[in-house]
Design a protein around this motif. Structure first.
Motif, mmCIF file in Angstrom:
data_model
loop_
_atom_site.group_PDB
_atom_site.id
_atom_site.type_symbol
_atom_site.label_atom_id
_atom_site.label_comp_id
_atom_site.label_asym_id
_atom_site.label_seq_id
_atom_site.Cartn_x
_atom_site.Cartn_y
_atom_site.Cartn_z
ATOM 1 N N GLY A 59 0.744 -1.819 0.026
ATOM 2 C CA GLY A 59 -0.228 -0.295 -0.139
ATOM 3 C C GLY A 59 0.711 1.343 0.253
ATOM 4 N N ALA A 60 1.943 0.936 0.598
ATOM 5 C CA ALA A 60 2.897 2.312 1.260
ATOM 6 C C ALA A 60 3.595 2.622 0.070
ATOM 7 C CB ALA A 60 3.647 2.633 2.078
ATOM 8 N N GLY A 61 4.161 1.638 -0.660
ATOM 9 C CA GLY A 61 4.388 1.643 -2.141
ATOM 10 C C GLY A 61 3.921 2.187 -3.292
ATOM 11 N N ASP A 62 2.522 1.728 -3.450
ATOM 12 C CA ASP A 62 1.657 2.210 -4.582
ATOM 13 C C ASP A 62 1.800 3.898 -4.007
ATOM 14 O OD1 ASP A 62 0.112 1.227 -6.746
ATOM 15 O OD2 ASP A 62 -1.260 2.418 -5.080
ATOM 16 N N LEU A 63 0.564 4.499 -3.164
ATOM 17 C CA LEU A 63 0.897 5.723 -2.544
ATOM 18 C C LEU A 63 1.802 6.475 -2.473
ATOM 19 C CD1 LEU A 63 -1.476 7.292 -1.279
ATOM 20 C CD2 LEU A 63 0.170 7.113 0.742
ATOM 21 N N LEU A 64 3.154 6.249 -2.061
ATOM 22 C CA LEU A 64 4.433 6.878 -2.606
ATOM 23 C C LEU A 64 4.657 6.908 -4.053
ATOM 24 C CD1 LEU A 64 6.649 5.960 0.286
ATOM 25 C CD2 LEU A 64 5.166 8.171 0.053
ATOM 26 N N GLY A 65 4.887 5.533 -4.419
ATOM 27 C CA GLY A 65 4.681 5.863 -6.086
ATOM 28 C C GLY A 65 3.930 6.370 -7.210
ATOM 29 N N ALA A 66 2.875 6.621 -6.174
ATOM 30 C CA ALA A 66 1.829 7.273 -6.770
ATOM 31 C C ALA A 66 1.802 9.193 -6.778
ATOM 32 C CB ALA A 66 0.518 6.758 -6.902
ATOM 33 N N LEU A 67 2.945 9.041 -5.872
ATOM 34 C CA LEU A 67 2.599 10.420 -5.828
ATOM 35 C C LEU A 67 3.926 11.149 -5.919
ATOM 36 C CD1 LEU A 67 1.436 10.520 -1.499
ATOM 37 C CD2 LEU A 67 0.007 11.734 -3.313
ATOM 38 N N LEU A 68 4.788 10.130 -6.208
ATOM 39 C CA LEU A 68 6.090 11.019 -5.824
ATOM 40 C C LEU A 68 6.354 11.150 -7.720
ATOM 41 C CD1 LEU A 68 8.283 9.369 -3.266
ATOM 42 C CD2 LEU A 68 7.454 11.871 -3.355
ATOM 43 N N PHE A 69 6.128 10.243 -8.230
ATOM 44 C CA PHE A 69 5.781 9.514 -9.840
ATOM 45 C C PHE A 69 4.791 8.816 -10.664
ATOM 46 C CE2 PHE A 69 10.189 8.200 -6.832
ATOM 47 C CZ PHE A 69 10.864 8.662 -7.584
ATOM 48 N N PRO A 70 3.566 10.014 -10.631
ATOM 49 C CA PRO A 70 2.703 10.349 -11.063
ATOM 50 C C PRO A 70 2.615 9.148 -12.649
ATOM 51 C CG PRO A 70 2.291 12.132 -10.980
ATOM 52 C CD PRO A 70 4.171 11.217 -10.168
ATOM 53 N N ILE A 71 1.883 9.027 -12.747
ATOM 54 C CA ILE A 71 1.871 8.006 -13.985
ATOM 55 C C ILE A 71 0.112 8.879 -14.544
ATOM 56 C CG2 ILE A 71 1.005 5.924 -15.347
ATOM 57 C CD1 ILE A 71 3.158 4.376 -13.771
ATOM 58 N N GLY A 72 -1.299 8.862 -13.637
ATOM 59 C CA GLY A 72 -2.036 9.373 -13.763
ATOM 60 C C GLY A 72 -2.149 9.553 -12.703
ATOM 61 N N PRO A 73 -4.090 10.191 -12.862
ATOM 62 C CA PRO A 73 -5.121 10.555 -11.550
ATOM 63 C C PRO A 73 -4.408 9.912 -10.790
ATOM 64 C CG PRO A 73 -5.689 10.208 -13.372
ATOM 65 C CD PRO A 73 -4.787 9.927 -13.799
ATOM 66 N N PHE A 74 -4.796 9.995 -9.333
ATOM 67 C CA PHE A 74 -4.495 9.747 -7.944
ATOM 68 C C PHE A 74 -5.883 9.141 -7.588
ATOM 69 C CE2 PHE A 74 -5.287 8.028 -3.676
ATOM 70 C CZ PHE A 74 -4.258 7.312 -3.321
ATOM 71 N N PHE A 75 -6.246 7.541 -7.372
ATOM 72 C CA PHE A 75 -7.146 7.097 -6.893
ATOM 73 C C PHE A 75 -7.122 5.569 -5.779
ATOM 74 C CE2 PHE A 75 -10.962 3.392 -7.159
ATOM 75 C CZ PHE A 75 -12.326 4.491 -6.817
ATOM 76 N N PRO A 76 -7.613 6.190 -4.606
ATOM 77 C CA PRO A 76 -7.430 4.939 -3.445
ATOM 78 C C PRO A 76 -7.882 4.143 -3.641
ATOM 79 C CG PRO A 76 -9.007 6.753 -2.963
ATOM 80 C CD PRO A 76 -8.464 7.095 -4.351
ATOM 81 N N GLY A 77 -8.439 3.911 -4.611
ATOM 82 C CA GLY A 77 -9.329 1.856 -4.927
ATOM 83 C C GLY A 77 -8.104 1.646 -5.311
ATOM 84 N N TYR A 78 -7.071 1.737 -5.352
ATOM 85 C CA TYR A 78 -5.882 0.935 -6.685
ATOM 86 C C TYR A 78 -4.942 0.701 -5.433
ATOM 87 C CZ TYR A 78 -7.765 1.902 -11.067
ATOM 88 O OH TYR A 78 -8.908 1.870 -12.201
ATOM 89 N N THR A 79 -4.565 1.411 -4.108
ATOM 90 C CA THR A 79 -3.945 1.502 -3.563
ATOM 91 C C THR A 79 -4.462 0.347 -2.350
ATOM 92 O OG1 THR A 79 -3.078 3.811 -3.756
ATOM 93 C CG2 THR A 79 -2.726 2.785 -1.560
ATOM 94 N N LEU A 80 -5.825 0.408 -2.095
ATOM 95 C CA LEU A 80 -6.495 -0.519 -1.304
ATOM 96 C C LEU A 80 -6.483 -1.657 -1.958
ATOM 97 C CD1 LEU A 80 -8.369 -1.564 1.121
ATOM 98 C CD2 LEU A 80 -10.557 -0.787 -1.010
#
Length: 127
Positions: A59-80
């Motif tokens: 979860g932290a890897g997905d969240l930090l990866g999305a915040l630091l190196f975004p590929i697209g818009p963030f959606f918390p469902g993918y982190t879940l």
């Protein structure tokens, strides 16, 4: 379970960094499929530290990866989904003798529940 030694914290930090690097920089993305090895640090965390910490790493890897190196818009469902995938690996692999059948069961459960079902739901919600 919650008490970690400094060595364990360092190992989990390295695994978290490896997960981010493998998912964001060392994966092959096509319009149809993404091929990567970001699950390897999560599986190592699952085998060594159990479902809670493997879920945290995923979860932290997905969240930090999305915040630091975004590929697209963030959606918390993918982190879940990532967190649940780590928990599944931890439940199936922690404190058990490793084997092919157990590994296949962990991958099948993770792919079915997280990738096939939940990620499909998140795609329906976001489109």
């Amino acid at each position: 379970m919650w008490k970690l030694s400094p060595k364990s914290i360092a190992v989990l930090g390295v695994l978290l960094g490896c997960e981010i690097i493998l998912s964001r920089f060392l994966s092959i993305s096509t319009p149809v499929v993404k091929i990567g090895f970001a699950f390897i640090p999560v599986v190592i965390a699952a085998v060594l530290y159990g479902p809670v910490w493997s879920g945290v790493i995923a979860g932290a890897g997905d969240l930090l990866g999305a915040l630091l190196f975004p590929i697209g818009p963030f959606f918390p469902g993918y982190t879940l989904s990532a967190c649940l995938s780590g928990v599944i690996f931890g439940i199936v692999l922690y404190e058990h003798k490793p084997g092919l059948l157990r590994s296949l069961a962990a991958v099948a459960l993770s792919l079915t529940l997280c990738s096939l079902m939940l990620d499909t739901l998140w795609l329906l919600i976001t489109t």
